[in-house]
Write a protein that holds these residues in place. Sequence first.
Motif, mmCIF file in Angstrom:
data_model
loop_
_atom_site.group_PDB
_atom_site.id
_atom_site.type_symbol
_atom_site.label_atom_id
_atom_site.label_comp_id
_atom_site.label_asym_id
_atom_site.label_seq_id
_atom_site.Cartn_x
_atom_site.Cartn_y
_atom_site.Cartn_z
ATOM 1 N N THR A 181 0.805 -1.224 0.000
ATOM 2 C CA THR A 181 0.000 0.000 0.000
ATOM 3 C C THR A 181 0.841 1.278 0.000
ATOM 4 N N ASP A 182 2.045 1.231 0.587
ATOM 5 C CA ASP A 182 2.882 2.431 0.626
ATOM 6 C C ASP A 182 4.318 2.043 0.940
ATOM 7 N N ILE A 183 5.255 2.912 0.532
ATOM 8 C CA ILE A 183 6.679 2.716 0.816
ATOM 9 C C ILE A 183 7.274 4.034 1.288
ATOM 10 N N CYS A 184 8.348 3.949 2.079
ATOM 11 C CA CYS A 184 8.994 5.160 2.592
ATOM 12 C C CYS A 184 10.464 4.858 2.903
ATOM 13 N N PHE A 185 11.377 5.700 2.405
ATOM 14 C CA PHE A 185 12.802 5.575 2.700
ATOM 15 C C PHE A 185 13.111 6.191 4.065
ATOM 16 N N GLU A 410 -0.969 3.565 -15.867
ATOM 17 C CA GLU A 410 -0.327 2.846 -16.965
ATOM 18 C C GLU A 410 0.889 2.031 -16.511
ATOM 19 N N GLY A 411 1.338 2.213 -15.257
ATOM 20 C CA GLY A 411 2.451 1.427 -14.736
ATOM 21 C C GLY A 411 3.815 1.909 -15.171
ATOM 22 N N MET A 432 1.838 -3.460 -13.823
ATOM 23 C CA MET A 432 0.525 -3.081 -13.321
ATOM 24 C C MET A 432 0.587 -1.653 -12.771
ATOM 25 N N PRO A 433 -0.565 -1.036 -12.446
ATOM 26 C CA PRO A 433 -0.577 0.354 -11.974
ATOM 27 C C PRO A 433 0.331 0.591 -10.772
ATOM 28 N N ILE A 434 0.901 1.777 -10.723
ATOM 29 C CA ILE A 434 1.824 2.146 -9.651
ATOM 30 C C ILE A 434 1.042 2.657 -8.450
ATOM 31 N N SER A 449 6.195 0.981 -6.029
ATOM 32 C CA SER A 449 5.455 -0.255 -5.802
ATOM 33 C C SER A 449 4.243 -0.276 -6.719
ATOM 34 N N SER A 450 3.801 -1.472 -7.053
ATOM 35 C CA SER A 450 2.675 -1.601 -7.971
ATOM 36 C C SER A 450 1.665 -2.586 -7.413
#
Length: 507
Positions: A181-185, A410-411, A432-434, A449-450
């Motif tokens: 669902t989400d990413i974070c550095f 559009e990915g 797949m969608p981002i 992430s997709s």
Amino acid sequence: MRSHHNFKNPDDRSDSEFIDDELVDEVEEMENDEGLLQDNDGRYVQGASDSEDDTDNRDADFQLDDDDEDSSEFEEMVESTDETLSNDERDNANKPLARPRPSTLNKNIQTETNDDGGTESCGGGRKDGIGNVADITKNVKNSVFELKEEDEDDETVRAIIAAIKKPRSSPPEIKLEDFVTDICFHPERDIIAVATICGDVCLYAYSNEKNTLLRTIEVHAKACRDVQFTEDGCYLLTCSKDKSIMVTDIETEKLKKFYESAHEEAINKLHVIDANIFATGDDGGTIKLWDLRMKNEVFGLKEVEDYITQLLTNDAGKLLFATSGGGYLSTINIAARKLYVQSEPYEEELTCMGIYRGNSKLVVGSSKGNLYTFNWGQFGYHSDKFPGVKSSMSEMIPITDRIACVGGEEGIIRAVHVAPFRNLGIVGQHTMPIESLDISNNGELIASSSHNNDVRFWNIKYFEDFGDIKYNEKHNAYKEKHHNLPSSKFTNASDFFSDLVKENSED
């Protein structure tokens, strides 16, 4: 690049000399094995042996004639083996097979010194010149395979070898079982947090060689929709569909703060403003400010009726921007705790945004792929519009003061120059969608992430040398939209002739 192999032997052999399918497979496996080296004559030799005997034996060739001493033993073995075959298998064995490619069959195999001081073949003595492949593979499994680009005559093969030996410029892909669902550095360390639909947050240490799962923190009972690190990187802020907010220590996994039922509806977005203050937005359009030093929210505001898509502040931290699915851009004065201005409604969802040109431009992306530019202080209506990529846009990350990376349905991750607007090319792709985008602490990597439950990394360091674009510069809009940048998984068709152009210019 895909290359087609023609299995043809240049030696003048009779049609009766052939090998079976199993031998072809094992020879190809031998070629890929890490135990064979190629010498200057194109022969395969053992990489682990450097003795004088081995050096002398490199020039030894196996000349297998009809009157070979071992040929009788080989014929007896073939006769005894054929007795165990069925009729169909005998028929298939007598059919001519495609001959292996020259790089496999025409290499002479080195002899090796046995325990008695004599020499013996690595491959035995079969009439096809290959020998016992089982013995070869057994002897070379523990050796090191080195591709020698300079020993190859074919330019295509040399290019493939160079690509294989080229070191990675970005970490490998992370694949999860659950929807990301989400990413974070992390703001200081090479760590990335990955939130999942199960309510967990996975912490990975990333590098160009490998990614290591440090720990999995179970934070929410329902989907964890957004994850952020605090400014010092010691804590994780997470919000969830279960309407709660959690502040978790990343080392001890202990809960520092827990806001149960923080919103009346599921929380969709979260944004860290400074060391103590952060903001949240929910599916009903409510925005709240929180202070980690206080038990309850600082204040709440509901000026829209649709879900909040993104929250953002500038470096000064005086204004909080919020985009919504209802097509509004809302600007909140943080110090005064009130609405500063709200834009005119747009007939599309405003989904993402970024600040550029020295905090003088606010660029907002939409569900129709449009990019709207707002001059600073004039957030009621846009000053410029760019058609963008003509597909739904959901994520935007500022790369430099004038370049953004955008992604969506559009990915494809595209690089866009801001004011003037130009499509710079394709940064990376998903099938797949981002779902989410983020940039690393040193600015050299972006992660995406997709819907395919994967996290991919893209090295964007090449943007450091990217020059500015002038308003009156000529450009090809179609070519720019489909141009693959160095981080992309694909290359441009024109790159195939780049070496040829370079050679002609030198002549």
